[in-house]
Write a protein that holds these residues in place. Structure first.
Motif, short mmCIF file in Angstrom:
data_model
loop_
_atom_site.label_atom_id
_atom_site.label_comp_id
_atom_site.label_asym_id
_atom_site.label_seq_id
_atom_site.Cartn_x
_atom_site.Cartn_y
_atom_site.Cartn_z
N ALA A 34 16.20 17.21 -1.54
CA ALA A 34 16.81 16.06 -1.13
C ALA A 34 17.67 16.09 0.33
O ALA A 34 17.60 15.47 1.08
CB ALA A 34 17.64 15.44 -2.10
N VAL A 35 18.48 17.51 0.24
CA VAL A 35 19.09 17.68 1.46
C VAL A 35 18.30 18.16 2.69
O VAL A 35 18.69 17.55 3.82
CB VAL A 35 20.08 18.91 1.34
N ALA A 36 17.11 18.57 2.55
CA ALA A 36 16.14 18.92 3.63
C ALA A 36 15.08 17.79 3.76
O ALA A 36 14.23 18.11 4.77
CB ALA A 36 15.54 20.23 3.15
N LEU A 37 15.36 16.71 3.10
CA LEU A 37 14.28 15.58 3.29
C LEU A 37 14.13 15.37 4.78
O LEU A 37 13.17 14.97 5.26
CB LEU A 37 14.75 14.63 2.59
N ALA A 38 15.14 15.22 5.65
CA ALA A 38 14.88 14.63 7.03
C ALA A 38 14.14 15.81 7.84
O ALA A 38 13.13 15.46 8.56
CB ALA A 38 16.45 14.61 7.71
N ASP A 39 14.16 16.95 7.58
CA ASP A 39 13.63 17.88 8.26
C ASP A 39 11.93 18.10 7.80
O ASP A 39 11.06 18.23 8.70
CB ASP A 39 14.10 19.42 8.00
N ILE A 40 11.75 17.69 6.57
CA ILE A 40 10.58 17.74 6.09
C ILE A 40 9.71 16.46 6.66
O ILE A 40 8.59 16.51 6.90
CB ILE A 40 10.60 17.47 4.39
N ARG A 41 10.41 15.10 6.74
CA ARG A 41 9.97 14.04 7.32
C ARG A 41 9.41 14.20 8.79
O ARG A 41 8.43 14.07 9.06
CB ARG A 41 10.89 12.73 7.01
N GLY A 42 10.42 15.05 9.36
CA GLY A 42 10.28 15.26 10.78
C GLY A 42 9.06 16.40 11.00
O GLY A 42 8.17 16.08 11.95
N ALA A 43 8.56 17.22 10.04
CA ALA A 43 7.72 18.27 10.24
C ALA A 43 6.38 17.78 9.95
O ALA A 43 5.44 17.99 10.40
CB ALA A 43 8.04 19.31 9.29
N PHE A 44 6.31 16.79 8.96
CA PHE A 44 4.83 16.17 8.76
C PHE A 44 5.00 14.65 9.29
O PHE A 44 3.94 14.01 9.06
CB PHE A 44 5.07 15.93 7.04
N SER A 45 5.74 14.24 10.18
CA SER A 45 5.75 12.83 10.81
C SER A 45 5.59 11.60 9.98
O SER A 45 4.55 11.03 10.07
CB SER A 45 4.73 12.95 12.05
N ILE A 46 6.36 11.74 8.99
CA ILE A 46 6.31 10.74 7.74
C ILE A 46 7.49 10.00 7.85
O ILE A 46 8.54 10.32 8.41
CB ILE A 46 5.77 11.24 6.59
N GLY A 47 7.54 8.65 7.55
CA GLY A 47 8.53 7.56 7.23
C GLY A 47 9.38 8.15 6.04
O GLY A 47 9.10 9.07 5.12
N ARG A 48 10.47 7.21 5.69
CA ARG A 48 11.36 7.46 4.70
C ARG A 48 10.66 7.32 3.47
O ARG A 48 10.85 8.04 2.59
CB ARG A 48 12.60 6.51 4.92
N ASP A 49 9.92 6.19 3.30
CA ASP A 49 9.30 5.76 2.00
C ASP A 49 8.32 7.09 1.65
O ASP A 49 8.42 7.47 0.33
CB ASP A 49 8.52 4.50 1.99
N ASP A 50 7.48 7.71 2.35
CA ASP A 50 6.79 8.74 2.03
C ASP A 50 7.36 10.13 1.97
O ASP A 50 7.17 10.81 0.99
CB ASP A 50 5.81 9.07 3.11
N GLY A 51 8.69 10.08 2.36
CA GLY A 51 9.37 11.36 2.10
C GLY A 51 10.06 11.18 0.87
O GLY A 51 10.32 12.37 0.29
N THR A 52 10.66 10.12 0.34
CA THR A 52 11.25 9.97 -1.15
C THR A 52 10.41 10.29 -2.06
O THR A 52 10.68 10.58 -3.19
CB THR A 52 11.92 8.75 -1.04
N TRP A 53 8.93 10.24 -1.87
CA TRP A 53 8.20 10.55 -2.81
C TRP A 53 8.31 12.14 -3.29
O TRP A 53 7.79 12.44 -4.59
CB TRP A 53 6.73 10.11 -2.62
N LEU A 54 8.73 12.88 -2.43
CA LEU A 54 8.69 14.24 -2.63
C LEU A 54 9.78 14.49 -3.72
O LEU A 54 9.44 15.18 -4.89
CB LEU A 54 9.24 15.26 -1.47
#
Length: 174
Positions: free
Chosen positions: A68-88
């Protein structure tokens, strides 16, 4: 003392002992016999095992917080939006909670030791593989599987604590 070979047998199959003429000695000292302490002692091996189970359970829960803390970095690495990132985190949490229901049965079926070691190893291996996921779908699958493995650990901690702690050591909930 009589020998059981010389003593007559009663109808119940037990030897009937003849009274002995030897005097029975009783300690004449006035000091009471020291009784062993019946206080619950936690064996070192059990304490280490419980501490290890507690640490594994806490790390499995911490794993979700780290993502959850690293979600912003993960979204940036995969070039995905917030919704796709929260599925993790949602996939991890959903499989984690769903597995907690079945974990005690698996622990009893496959033995607590084997099942718990397998779950710990699965969490470790899947956690190691997650940063190397080539695409988002692979990362989703790895996180869901990691949630399954991590969900097994808290129930195993409770089972081990309830089964192996001495009766005098009590577990209190909130």
């Amino acid at each position: 003392m009589t020998n059981s070979a010389n003593s007559p047998i009663t109808g119940t199959g037990e030897p009937k002992l003849a009274p002995s003429s030897a005097p029975v000695s009783v300690p004449a000292t006035g000091t009471p016999v020291q009784q062993t302490s019946t206080e619950a002692e936690l064996p070192l091996r059990l304490a280490i095992g419980l501490l290890g189970m507690l640490l594994a359970s806490l790390l499995a829960i911490l794993n979700e917080q780290v993502t959850a803390v690293a979600l912003a970095d993960i979204r940036g690495a995969f070039s995905i939006g917030r919704d796709d990132g929260t599925w993790l985190t949602a996939l991890f949490e959903a499989t984690n909670v769903a597995t907690m229901v079945f974990a005690p049965w698996f622990g009893v079926t496959f033995t607590l030791k084997r099942f718990t070691i397998g779950a710990v190893l699965a969490v470790m291996v899947l956690g190691f593989l997650c940063p190397f996921a080539p695409n988002l779908l692979t990362l989703y699958v790895l996180r869901a599987l990691q949630g399954v493995a991590g969900g097994c650990l808290p129930p195993m901690l409770i089972i081990v604590a309830l089964r192996y702690l001495p009766p005098k050591v009590k577990l209190y909930g909130l």
